[in-house]
Design a protein around this motif. Structure first.
Motif, PDB file in Angstrom:
ATOM      1  N   LEU A 275      49.664  49.970  43.722  1.00  0.00           N
ATOM      2  CA  LEU A 275      48.332  49.862  43.137  1.00  0.00           C
ATOM      3  C   LEU A 275      47.323  50.669  43.952  1.00  0.00           C
ATOM      4  O   LEU A 275      47.475  50.844  45.156  1.00  0.00           O
ATOM      5  CB  LEU A 275      47.882  48.402  43.098  1.00  0.00           C
ATOM      6  CG  LEU A 275      48.693  47.468  42.207  1.00  0.00           C
ATOM      7  CD1 LEU A 275      48.316  46.019  42.478  1.00  0.00           C
ATOM      8  CD2 LEU A 275      48.462  47.821  40.751  1.00  0.00           C
ATOM      9  N   THR A 276      46.281  51.135  43.273  1.00  0.00           N
ATOM     10  CA  THR A 276      45.216  51.861  43.978  1.00  0.00           C
ATOM     11  C   THR A 276      44.331  50.864  44.720  1.00  0.00           C
ATOM     12  O   THR A 276      44.323  49.658  44.420  1.00  0.00           O
ATOM     13  CB  THR A 276      44.344  52.651  42.986  1.00  0.00           C
ATOM     14  OG1 THR A 276      43.629  51.719  42.156  1.00  0.00           O
ATOM     15  CG2 THR A 276      45.175  53.601  42.131  1.00  0.00           C
TER      16      THR A 276
ATOM     17  N   HIS B 236      39.665  44.841  42.957  1.00  0.00           N
ATOM     18  CA  HIS B 236      39.324  44.005  41.796  1.00  0.00           C
ATOM     19  C   HIS B 236      40.261  42.805  41.674  1.00  0.00           C
ATOM     20  O   HIS B 236      39.819  41.707  41.333  1.00  0.00           O
ATOM     21  CB  HIS B 236      39.336  44.820  40.509  1.00  0.00           C
ATOM     22  CG  HIS B 236      38.218  45.819  40.434  1.00  0.00           C
ATOM     23  ND1 HIS B 236      36.921  45.528  40.794  1.00  0.00           N
ATOM     24  CD2 HIS B 236      38.200  47.106  40.045  1.00  0.00           C
ATOM     25  CE1 HIS B 236      36.156  46.583  40.638  1.00  0.00           C
ATOM     26  NE2 HIS B 236      36.909  47.574  40.189  1.00  0.00           N
ATOM     27  N   LEU B 237      41.546  43.006  41.971  1.00  0.00           N
ATOM     28  CA  LEU B 237      42.507  41.901  41.893  1.00  0.00           C
ATOM     29  C   LEU B 237      42.177  40.772  42.857  1.00  0.00           C
ATOM     30  O   LEU B 237      42.460  39.613  42.570  1.00  0.00           O
ATOM     31  CB  LEU B 237      43.922  42.402  42.183  1.00  0.00           C
ATOM     32  CG  LEU B 237      44.647  43.086  41.049  1.00  0.00           C
ATOM     33  CD1 LEU B 237      45.976  43.660  41.531  1.00  0.00           C
ATOM     34  CD2 LEU B 237      44.889  42.108  39.901  1.00  0.00           C
TER      35      LEU B 237
ATOM     36  N   ALA C 179      41.177  50.670  44.444  1.00  0.00           N
ATOM     37  CA  ALA C 179      40.235  50.135  43.455  1.00  0.00           C
ATOM     38  C   ALA C 179      40.853  48.965  42.696  1.00  0.00           C
ATOM     39  O   ALA C 179      40.203  47.925  42.508  1.00  0.00           O
ATOM     40  CB  ALA C 179      39.808  51.224  42.482  1.00  0.00           C
ATOM     41  N   ASP C 180      42.106  49.115  42.265  1.00  0.00           N
ATOM     42  CA  ASP C 180      42.780  48.031  41.544  1.00  0.00           C
ATOM     43  C   ASP C 180      42.927  46.800  42.423  1.00  0.00           C
ATOM     44  O   ASP C 180      42.679  45.673  41.988  1.00  0.00           O
ATOM     45  CB  ASP C 180      44.158  48.479  41.050  1.00  0.00           C
ATOM     46  CG  ASP C 180      44.081  49.505  39.932  1.00  0.00           C
ATOM     47  OD1 ASP C 180      43.025  49.581  39.267  1.00  0.00           O
ATOM     48  OD2 ASP C 180      45.083  50.225  39.725  1.00  0.00           O
ATOM     49  N   ILE C 181      43.322  47.014  43.656  1.00  0.00           N
ATOM     50  CA  ILE C 181      43.515  45.893  44.577  1.00  0.00           C
ATOM     51  C   ILE C 181      42.190  45.190  44.858  1.00  0.00           C
ATOM     52  O   ILE C 181      42.119  43.962  44.859  1.00  0.00           O
ATOM     53  CB  ILE C 181      44.189  46.370  45.881  1.00  0.00           C
ATOM     54  CG1 ILE C 181      45.647  46.749  45.581  1.00  0.00           C
ATOM     55  CG2 ILE C 181      44.110  45.306  46.967  1.00  0.00           C
ATOM     56  CD1 ILE C 181      46.372  47.433  46.714  1.00  0.00           C
TER      57      ILE C 181
ATOM     58  N   SER D 297      52.770  47.283  47.165  1.00  0.00           N
ATOM     59  CA  SER D 297      52.621  47.733  45.777  1.00  0.00           C
ATOM     60  C   SER D 297      52.166  49.186  45.732  1.00  0.00           C
ATOM     61  O   SER D 297      51.785  49.763  46.752  1.00  0.00           O
ATOM     62  CB  SER D 297      51.608  46.854  45.029  1.00  0.00           C
ATOM     63  OG  SER D 297      50.293  47.176  45.424  1.00  0.00           O
TER      64      SER D 297
END
Length: 98
Positions: A73-74, A80-81, A76-78, A71
Motif C-alpha cells: 500500500l502507498t 487513511h486506513l 497515502a492509503d496507509i 503491504s
C-alpha cells in the motif's frame, strides 16, 4: 485498581483497535467505557499511564508501521486506513515517533 475500571479501559482499547480508521473522539471512548468523559480520561490515564488520545495515536502509528513493512500500500492509503485525514499530519507524526 477496581476491576470495573480496568475492564472498561480494556473495552475501549478493543474498540480503538477495531476502529482505527474511523474518527474516534473522547466522547466515543467515554460512551464505550460508560463513564463521563472527564472520569474516563482520568481512569484511562491511571490504568495505562498515558492519555486516551496519545494511546490511540500510538496504536495508529503501530499499525501504520506494520502495514508499511508488510503491504504494498502507498503511504497515502496507509495514512487513511489508520485514521489520518491528512497525509502531512500523518507523515510528521510518523517521523516524530519513528
Amino acid at each position: 485498581m477496581d476491576d470495573v475500571i480496568v475492564k472498561a479501559v480494556e473495552r475501549v482499547i478493543r474498540a480503538m483497535r477495531d476502529n482505527l480508521g474511523e474518527p474516534i473522539t473522547i466522547d466515543d471512548m467515554a460512551r464505550t467505557a460508560m463513564f463521563s468523559k472527564f472520569h474516563f480520561s482520568r481512569m484511562f490515564q491511571r490504568v495505562t499511564g498515558i492519555s486516551p488520545g496519545r494511546f490511540l495515536s500510538a496504536l495508529r502509528l503501530q499499525e501504520a508501521k506494520r502495514l508499511l513493512l508488510t503491504s504494498d500500500l502507498t503511504v497515502a492509503d496507509i495514512s487513511h486506513l489508520v485514521g489520518y485525514n491528512s497525509i502531512g499530519t500523518f507523515s510528521s507524526r510518523f517521523r516524530a515517533s519513528v
